[in-house]
Design a protein around this motif. Structure first.
Motif, short mmCIF file in Angstrom:
data_model
loop_
_atom_site.label_atom_id
_atom_site.label_comp_id
_atom_site.label_asym_id
_atom_site.label_seq_id
_atom_site.Cartn_x
_atom_site.Cartn_y
_atom_site.Cartn_z
N ASP A 1 0.84 -1.21 0.00
CA ASP A 1 0.00 0.00 0.00
C ASP A 1 0.87 1.25 0.00
OD1 ASP A 1 -2.45 -1.33 -0.01
OD2 ASP A 1 -2.47 -1.53 2.17
N GLN A 2 1.93 1.22 0.80
CA GLN A 2 2.82 2.38 0.87
C GLN A 2 3.51 2.63 -0.47
OE1 GLN A 2 3.09 4.41 3.75
NE2 GLN A 2 3.93 5.72 2.13
N HIS B 1 -6.86 2.04 -5.96
CA HIS B 1 -5.91 3.09 -6.30
C HIS B 1 -6.25 3.69 -7.66
CE1 HIS B 1 -2.17 5.11 -5.31
NE2 HIS B 1 -1.80 4.99 -6.57
N ASP C 1 1.00 4.28 -2.66
CA ASP C 1 0.78 5.67 -2.24
C ASP C 1 1.93 6.57 -2.68
OD1 ASP C 1 -1.61 5.04 -1.06
OD2 ASP C 1 -0.78 4.83 0.97
#
Length: 313
Positions: free
Chosen positions: A244-245, A289, A248
């Protein structure tokens, strides 16, 4: 040499058993000094069919071992993969991109340097499941002809990137370059598999950058500096490995569109290193996303793709 069915096609695997075989085999061979190179590049060699007990199959297997566990270095104007044996010798084959034509294996002292050394570093320090199949990836496990056509059309619809800077996350053996999306001197690849990167470097010796690590490590270590790329790619399911990071932070180095690829429903990595729940979660993260960025999704062969718009400046 062992083979294992990783998909519908049998892919040749090179493991540490093959490495052990070669490190023992070298002591049984009659190495001949290369007289014509005595002054400029002293080394020895064995030649399949001429060296007693050394066959073409032996040479190809040895070349695959070297390209899986070795490191790129220069032999004057050409780039080779060199394997050191820990006893002061380094070994390299004389085939170009097609390892199956290998008939000659050279060896020289590790202290002997053959020209200016500016080849990329490919050792990540982490064993990857992709290492074992790297020397046979393009033939047996890479993108199909249909997938290549669809990818070329999709990326072509986003713009022309031939002379633009491209970042390829999970670059493997360099599919983006095989498709002609950009030039190698404008291309930066990130991948933790030493074997896959060795294949990439053998095909495209002159690259703008090669980083032997995961994308998360590349961000943590800031190896990309503040560079913004005109196109960011994660093809062949590579986005399934992003956290996820990572997702992001994908815009940190994007100045143009981002194309992310995950394994489609029912699909998995050729090396089977992701659990079904992981690929499912990756598709969920990926879809969310894409929606949050106003992008669109598509399916290309075995993969689901998300195309994200260029980030706001």
């Amino acid at each position: 040499m062992t083979t294992t069915d990783l998909t519908d096609t049998a892919a040749i695997r090179i493991t540490r058993d093959d490495l052990k075989w070669w490190l023992e085999r070298i002591h049984e061979l009659d190495w001949v000094f290369a007289v014509t190179y005595a002054q400029g590049a002293p080394h020895e060699y064995v030649n399949a069919g001429r060296t007693p007990g050394f066959t073409h199959e032996d040479s190809v297997r040895a070349a695959r071992v070297i390209r899986t566990f070795g490191q790129p270095a220069k032999f004057f104007n050409s780039t080779r993969i060199y394997l050191e044996d820990g006893r002061g010798w380094k070994y390299w084959d004389m085939a170009d991109t097609d390892v199956t034509v290998s008939n000659i294996i050279n060896r020289g002292r590790v202290e002997h340097v053959y020209g200016v050394q500016n080849a990329p570093h490919t050792a990540s320090g982490v064993e990857s499941g992709y290492d074992a199949v790297a020397t046979d990836w393009d033939r047996a496990l890479g993108a199909t002809a249909d997938e290549r056509t669809e990818l070329t059309e999709l990326i072509g619809s986003l713009g022309r990137f031939t002379n633009r800077r491209v970042l390829d996350i999970g670059c493997g053996t360099g599919l983006a370059l095989d498709l002609g999306i950009t030039e190698s001197v404008r291309y930066v690849g990130v991948d933790p598999s030493q074997g896959m990167l060795n294949t990439l470097v053998m095909k495209y010796p002159h690259l703008a950058g090669v980083h032997a690590m995961t994308y998360g490590q590349a961000l943590e270590r800031r190896v990309l500096g503040g560079t913004k790329f005109d196109l960011v790619l994660a093809l062949g399911g590579s986005a399934s490995y992003l956290t996820d990071q990572d997702l992001d932070d994908i815009d940190r180095h994007a100045a143009g569109p981002v194309v992310l690829s995950v394994f489609g429903d029912g699909e998995n990595a050729a090396v089977q290193d992701l659990a079904a729940v992981e690929t499912s979660r990756a598709r969920g993260r990926f879809s969310s996303h894409a929606a949050s960025r106003g992008g669109f999704t598509s399916t290309v062969g075995r993969f689901d793709l998300a195309v994200l718009r260029a980030p706001s400046r």
